[in-house]
Design a protein around this motif. Structure first.
Motif, PDB file in Angstrom:
ATOM      1  N   UNK A   1       0.831  -1.203   0.000  1.00 45.95           N
ATOM      2  CA  UNK A   1       0.000   0.000   0.000  1.00 45.95           C
ATOM      3  C   UNK A   1       0.867   1.256   0.000  1.00 45.95           C
ATOM      4  N   UNK A   2       1.942   1.228   0.765  1.00 45.35           N
ATOM      5  CA  UNK A   2       2.848   2.379   0.788  1.00 45.35           C
ATOM      6  C   UNK A   2       3.437   2.640  -0.590  1.00 45.35           C
ATOM      7  N   UNK A   3       3.789   1.570  -1.317  1.00 42.48           N
ATOM      8  CA  UNK A   3       4.346   1.750  -2.652  1.00 42.48           C
ATOM      9  C   UNK A   3       3.314   2.320  -3.617  1.00 42.48           C
ATOM     10  N   UNK A   4       2.053   1.965  -3.430  1.00 41.74           N
ATOM     11  CA  UNK A   4       0.993   2.552  -4.263  1.00 41.74           C
ATOM     12  C   UNK A   4       0.859   4.048  -3.985  1.00 41.74           C
ATOM     13  N   UNK A   5       0.987   4.426  -2.728  1.00 42.82           N
ATOM     14  CA  UNK A   5       0.947   5.849  -2.383  1.00 42.82           C
ATOM     15  C   UNK A   5       2.129   6.572  -3.023  1.00 42.82           C
ATOM     16  N   UNK A   6       3.317   5.963  -2.961  1.00 46.94           N
ATOM     17  CA  UNK A   6       4.504   6.570  -3.566  1.00 46.94           C
ATOM     18  C   UNK A   6       4.336   6.721  -5.068  1.00 46.94           C
ATOM     19  N   UNK A   7       3.724   5.727  -5.707  1.00 44.06           N
ATOM     20  CA  UNK A   7       3.463   5.824  -7.139  1.00 44.06           C
ATOM     21  C   UNK A   7       2.461   6.935  -7.421  1.00 44.06           C
ATOM     22  N   UNK A   8       1.441   7.036  -6.586  1.00 43.09           N
ATOM     23  CA  UNK A   8       0.465   8.109  -6.742  1.00 43.09           C
ATOM     24  C   UNK A   8       1.101   9.480  -6.618  1.00 43.09           C
ATOM     25  N   UNK A   9       2.006   9.633  -5.662  1.00 44.94           N
ATOM     26  CA  UNK A   9       2.712  10.904  -5.491  1.00 44.94           C
ATOM     27  C   UNK A   9       3.514  11.256  -6.747  1.00 44.94           C
ATOM     28  N   UNK A  10       4.156  10.236  -7.336  1.00 43.68           N
ATOM     29  CA  UNK A  10       4.951  10.464  -8.543  1.00 43.68           C
ATOM     30  C   UNK A  10       4.064  10.833  -9.736  1.00 43.68           C
ATOM     31  N   UNK A  11       2.897  10.197  -9.831  1.00 45.94           N
ATOM     32  CA  UNK A  11       2.001  10.441 -10.964  1.00 45.94           C
ATOM     33  C   UNK A  11       1.241  11.759 -10.845  1.00 45.94           C
ATOM     34  N   UNK A  12       1.082  12.245  -9.623  1.00 50.72           N
ATOM     35  CA  UNK A  12       0.255  13.432  -9.396  1.00 50.72           C
ATOM     36  C   UNK A  12       0.762  14.651 -10.160  1.00 50.72           C
ATOM     37  N   UNK A  13       2.066  14.758 -10.336  1.00 48.72           N
ATOM     38  CA  UNK A  13       2.640  15.928 -11.006  1.00 48.72           C
ATOM     39  C   UNK A  13       2.628  15.778 -12.531  1.00 48.72           C
ATOM     40  N   UNK A  14       1.989  14.703 -13.014  1.00 50.34           N
ATOM     41  CA  UNK A  14       1.817  14.445 -14.445  1.00 50.34           C
ATOM     42  C   UNK A  14       3.146  14.414 -15.193  1.00 50.34           C
ATOM     43  N   UNK A  15       4.031  13.500 -14.817  1.00 51.45           N
ATOM     44  CA  UNK A  15       5.312  13.400 -15.524  1.00 51.45           C
ATOM     45  C   UNK A  15       5.131  12.781 -16.903  1.00 51.45           C
ATOM     46  N   UNK A  16       6.055  13.076 -17.814  1.00 52.80           N
ATOM     47  CA  UNK A  16       6.092  12.342 -19.070  1.00 52.80           C
ATOM     48  C   UNK A  16       7.209  11.299 -19.050  1.00 52.80           C
TER      49      UNK A  16
END
Length: 249
Positions: free
Chosen positions: A126-141
């Protein structure tokens, strides 16, 4: 795209990377794999700009890069939603919009029921999913991932891998994944690069003959067998649950 030209790197007198040349196109997934200590994480950090190479050039034409570490590295005093939204504050996005983005990502990642929980209340997955969400939130390419699935059991690992592939496809996002798991690399990669023991150079490159959605377990293990018949690959690997010989780098 991103281009690495003649990358060399040393720690003191120890050469870790030797003449690495890589290019990655938009929307593609590159997987870096190799034996423990071969410099996979060092190379990823050079790509991210965290480390400057001893020599060589990195040309990164992507607009926004996000990094997911092997450990989740969540802020313990923030809830799940607050951790996901953390990077958005620097982009001057309003609190209401940050909340909206975080809720949408939590739903996509299957962690919406843990929206108001703190990191210590979450499992490692679950923590890794949160970390992935944090990374995706800024809309990286461009998304950089350093063995994000290594602490998960095989069932949860496969679920997370499929989820990642789905999100990358939906967002047409490029990614570079570091992994010590050859089976994982065969599943996710559009291009697989195998690095030699330190001082590391590229010993083999592989590209799949079918999309990731059509790579079932039979395909993965057939491909593993074929790769391990290649002398350059066999010197680094053994067929034991698709893992590299040795501990994680």
């Amino acid at each position: 795209m991103i281009v690495l030209e003649n990358i060399h790197h040393k720690y003191s007198n120890l050469t870790v990377l030797n003449n690495i040349n890589i290019h990655l196109k938009p929307g593609k997934i590159l997987c870096l794999t190799g034996p423990s200590g071969c410099g996979k994480t060092t190379l990823l950090q050079i790509i991210a700009g965290i480390i400057k190479p001893t020599s060589g050039k990195v040309k990164n034409q992507f607009v926004q890069t996000s990094y997911v570490f092997q450990e989740a590295r969540l802020l313990p005093w923030f809830t799940t939603l607050e951790n996901i939204a953390f990077g958005l504050k620097a982009k001057r996005i309003t609190k209401k919009q940050r909340q909206k983005i975080a809720i949408a990502l939590a739903q996509q990642l299957g962690i919406n029921k843990a929206a108001n929980q703190y990191p210590h209340q979450l499992s490692g997955g679950m923590q890794q999913r949160v970390a992935l969400g944090r990374a995706l939130a800024v809309e990286p390419d461009l998304l950089l991932l350093d063995e994000p699935f290594s602490a998960l059991d095989i069932g949860r690992k496969r679920d997370f891998q499929r989820l990642l592939l789905k999100l990358l496809s939906e967002r047409n996002m490029a990614a570079i994944l570091v992994s010590h798991d050859l089976a994982e690399a065969v599943l996710v990669a559009d291009n697989l690069i195998i690095l030699s023991p330190s001082p590391s150079n590229i010993v083999y490159e592989w590209q799949p003959d079918r999309p990731s959605t059509a790579r079932d377990e039979a395909y993965i293990y057939k491909t593993l067998s074929q790769l391990l018949m290649i002398p350059e690959v066999a010197t680094c690997f053994r067929l034991s649950t698709g893992l590299f010989v040795g501990s994680k780098s």
